[in-house]
Design a protein around this motif. Sequence first.
Motif, short mmCIF file in Angstrom:
data_model
loop_
_atom_site.label_atom_id
_atom_site.label_comp_id
_atom_site.label_asym_id
_atom_site.label_seq_id
_atom_site.Cartn_x
_atom_site.Cartn_y
_atom_site.Cartn_z
N GLN A 175 4.27 3.54 10.54
CA GLN A 175 3.66 4.64 10.05
C GLN A 175 2.85 4.69 8.97
OE1 GLN A 175 3.55 7.20 12.17
NE2 GLN A 175 5.60 7.41 13.17
N ALA A 176 2.93 3.78 8.06
CA ALA A 176 2.12 3.60 7.08
C ALA A 176 0.87 2.97 7.24
CB ALA A 176 2.84 2.81 5.90
N GLY A 177 0.64 2.44 8.33
CA GLY A 177 -0.49 1.75 8.90
C GLY A 177 -1.66 2.68 9.07
N TRP A 178 -1.25 3.62 9.80
CA TRP A 178 -2.39 4.89 10.03
C TRP A 178 -2.76 5.52 8.70
CZ3 TRP A 178 -0.69 9.59 8.49
CH2 TRP A 178 0.78 9.96 8.78
N ALA A 179 -1.69 5.79 7.84
CA ALA A 179 -2.03 6.47 6.65
C ALA A 179 -2.85 5.54 5.77
CB ALA A 179 -0.54 6.46 5.80
N VAL A 180 -2.78 4.07 5.71
CA VAL A 180 -3.55 3.33 4.95
C VAL A 180 -5.10 3.30 5.61
CG1 VAL A 180 -4.19 0.87 4.71
CG2 VAL A 180 -1.95 1.59 4.04
N MET A 181 -5.25 3.34 7.11
CA MET A 181 -6.61 3.41 7.56
C MET A 181 -7.10 4.88 7.33
SD MET A 181 -7.27 0.55 9.58
CE MET A 181 -8.11 1.06 10.97
N ILE A 182 -6.39 5.82 7.10
CA ILE A 182 -7.11 7.27 6.67
C ILE A 182 -7.67 6.97 5.26
CG2 ILE A 182 -6.58 9.44 6.10
CD1 ILE A 182 -4.78 9.73 8.58
N LEU A 183 -6.82 6.52 4.53
CA LEU A 183 -7.22 6.38 2.92
C LEU A 183 -8.08 5.43 2.81
CD1 LEU A 183 -6.89 6.94 -0.07
CD2 LEU A 183 -5.05 5.37 -0.01
N ALA A 184 -8.33 4.29 3.45
CA ALA A 184 -9.33 3.13 3.53
C ALA A 184 -10.68 3.82 4.08
CB ALA A 184 -8.93 1.88 4.22
N SER A 185 -10.61 4.74 4.81
CA SER A 185 -11.78 5.30 5.44
C SER A 185 -12.52 6.28 4.28
CB SER A 185 -11.69 5.98 6.47
OG SER A 185 -10.87 7.09 6.60
N LEU A 186 -11.60 7.01 3.43
CA LEU A 186 -12.20 7.82 2.59
C LEU A 186 -12.41 7.09 1.46
CD1 LEU A 186 -9.24 10.74 3.20
CD2 LEU A 186 -11.74 10.75 4.08
N ARG A 187 -11.51 5.89 0.98
CA ARG A 187 -11.96 5.43 -0.26
C ARG A 187 -12.07 3.90 -0.13
NH1 ARG A 187 -10.07 7.61 -4.85
NH2 ARG A 187 -11.44 6.01 -5.86
N PRO A 188 -13.11 3.47 0.76
CA PRO A 188 -13.34 2.11 0.97
C PRO A 188 -13.59 1.24 -0.07
CG PRO A 188 -15.20 3.24 1.45
CD PRO A 188 -14.16 4.48 1.07
N GLU A 189 -14.01 1.54 -1.20
CA GLU A 189 -14.21 0.68 -2.46
C GLU A 189 -12.69 0.25 -3.12
OE1 GLU A 189 -13.39 4.83 -4.31
OE2 GLU A 189 -14.37 3.97 -2.55
N LEU A 190 -11.69 0.82 -2.60
CA LEU A 190 -10.51 0.37 -3.23
C LEU A 190 -9.90 -0.98 -2.68
CD1 LEU A 190 -8.70 3.84 -3.91
CD2 LEU A 190 -10.14 2.53 -5.60
N PHE A 191 -10.15 -1.36 -1.51
CA PHE A 191 -9.39 -2.21 -0.57
C PHE A 191 -10.10 -3.44 -0.43
CE2 PHE A 191 -8.01 1.98 0.43
CZ PHE A 191 -6.63 2.07 0.64
N GLY A 192 -9.16 -4.45 -0.66
CA GLY A 192 -9.48 -5.79 0.26
C GLY A 192 -9.17 -5.71 1.48
N PRO A 193 -8.67 -6.78 2.09
CA PRO A 193 -8.25 -6.71 3.66
C PRO A 193 -6.99 -6.02 3.82
CG PRO A 193 -8.61 -8.93 2.88
CD PRO A 193 -8.59 -8.11 1.50
N LEU A 194 -7.04 -5.26 4.99
CA LEU A 194 -5.94 -4.41 5.29
C LEU A 194 -5.19 -4.98 6.53
CD1 LEU A 194 -7.65 -1.11 5.97
CD2 LEU A 194 -6.75 -1.94 3.72
N ILE A 195 -3.71 -5.02 6.24
CA ILE A 195 -2.87 -5.67 7.36
C ILE A 195 -2.13 -4.57 7.96
CG2 ILE A 195 -1.03 -7.39 8.03
CD1 ILE A 195 -1.91 -9.12 5.68
#
Length: 739
Positions: A175-195
């Motif tokens: 369930q944390a996976g979709w939460a991370v994807m939502i956040l990465a779409s809103l704040r893409p500048e914060l992230f390196g690779p997502l697993i």
Amino acid sequence: MSMENPNLPGGPLSGLVASAVEYMVDASQRSVLFLDIMRQRGDQYREHVAQTAPHVLQYAAELIMDGRKLDEPVNYALVRIIPPKDVEIDLKRRPFVVIDPRAGHGPGIGGFKADSEIGVAMKAGHPCYFIGFLPEPMPGQTIERIARAEAIFIEKVISRHPDADGKPCVIGNCQAGWAVMILASLRPELFGPLIIAGAPLAYWAGVHGKYPMRYSGGLLGGSWLTALTSDLGAGKFDGAWLVQNFENQNPSNTLWTKQYNVYSKVDTEANRYLEFERWWGGHVNLNAEEIQFIVDELFIGNNLAAGKIEMSDGRRVDLRNIQSPIVVFCSEGDNVTPPQQALDWILDCYADVDEIRAYGQTIVYTVHKSIGHLGIFVSGGVAKKEHAEFSSNIDLIDVLPPGLYEATFEAKGEETTSSDLVVGQWVMRCEARTLGDIRAMGGNSPEDERRFAAAKRVSELNLAAYQKFVQPWIKTLVTPQMAETMRNLHPLRLQYEALSSQNPWMTAVKSAAEDIEDNRKPVAQDNPFLAFQEQMSKQIVHALDSWRDAQEALSEAIFLNLYGSPAVQTALGIDPKSEPSRRREMSAEHRAMLEKRVAQLKSGIGEGGLREAAIRSLLYIGSARGMVDERSIEALRRIRRDYSGQRMTLPEFKMLVREQFFMLLIDREGALAAIQKLLPEDVNQRRAAFAAIREVLSASGEIAGERASRLRRVATLFGVDTGEGESNVAPFDPKAKAS
């Protein structure tokens, strides 16, 4: 003629009697020891839930940020994982942040043991952080508020590692996976690779005859039941119901196998069982607003990939905005998040691989053949293979040219070429794929899409009716005290409480178990009654599995026929003859931006120097193989490490690779013709660069076929020999001057 008396000592009958006595002694002892393990489980449960911040992390941790103290408080916290003494951390390597699922259980499963996501990331030298949560949500807490808090946490991690070679790699489990994807779409500048491990992202997807969990919402009439459960909890949803739903997927394991495995191996299985049960029984609560969002927007609404989720500030969640590489890890053995639910969001977002590239996205997926849902982020074998390879080769993934890839793994052996360039025990490759490879796994037909759309409409109608006519009465009647009593009486909680030391009968069990441990008499493995016991167990499992299969087949038939009815669809406002498509078109704004970027890249084809020429050549030759091997990246990394001139940072190198890749994609012949303009006049520098190109390409095997042909073309552009039997190609000199 004499006949042997079967009743005499040593006869067949006496041997059978001896075996029966031996088995009965063992079975009675195992029964008492099994009950004592259940007592220990109950006591462990009581101790765990009594803690303020219960978790199952094996590692010591330092609190960095407490989400309860934020301006918008949440029950989440950021901690730094303190590495064991024998683990050396390189602070210049990108940090890893693991986020566990809040799906009924407490946090910590990502660092459950040494061979875990956190464990293998630390072994690879990465600093590690963990985002966990407390059992009770804060008042007013929502999914959006949690996302904003997690953004603050990740900003904090970035600020603590200013010299790191890249933005944090974030792992989102389930369930944390979709939460991370939502956040990465809103704040893409914060992230390196997502697993994204075992995370559902396309909630309607699947194939007939499998994965019936996706039908549950329609069969229950939608999310009104979620709202009722939250109202009976006085505004809180009991996570034990989510765990119950998971257990219902495999009744043979829930009702028999899990317990029988402990009973049959009572002398060796206790510690492993109790360790897992500490997490499995650590139920947490969610606010009504949180679970309603999850069910309405995701599991029944399927709005994530469709771009229909809107934040309070009006921004829409668009997964195409994610700028970081996305690694999707799923399994054919996962009946909770099958490969279709993990991957079909790609089909919803993109028409083809060229469109993936047009958004500058890199998507890597890997599909395990058999591991179950929990095994994706719990199994030690998976941690030592897939997660260890992702951790060791995260920089490889980060610099991959945009596109769609499948990660494959080959065991390292004595015959492995350049085995010294392989970091772990597996050789990881990222092989180019198309959307056709994902479609080949199976998926929904237009008829299925109409069925799920009908179920969604029924859910909306039932929820509206419940909220108008029933909800006000329930909220008036239910008090917080009543809600707490009902939570305590949940069957999953009662099974722990009933067999704990609070039960006076279990005191006698403890005493008897202590006596048995001093006089344990295990049965011989060749005892015929033990073999009969195993056979009976298999029969019970078969019966329960057959019952499950029948129930699932019936559920699927009801769903498909009910929501596939043209009359029902028409009544719900759905055209029974429509050809629904969830794929979104590229916006005019993005298309205009893309055209501008293409013009910029075309104008820059002739700009640069030896470094640009070398990377362009490497990409041109390497693309003939359609895959990237970790050995080639390790060879490139060593060349970069030994180079004494001005070094590029990893983000700078990533940008260079992407620019050269797109130049080749836009105008390959023009980009190749321009290489000669980029090269220095010094032939030794050109020879050294070409030797480095050969070294990287040959790291993963012989250069042959189309790659050899392209290598010869590049040699001509560089004005050097290919090195095939020639002695006048200078060896690579890391101190050679580069532009």
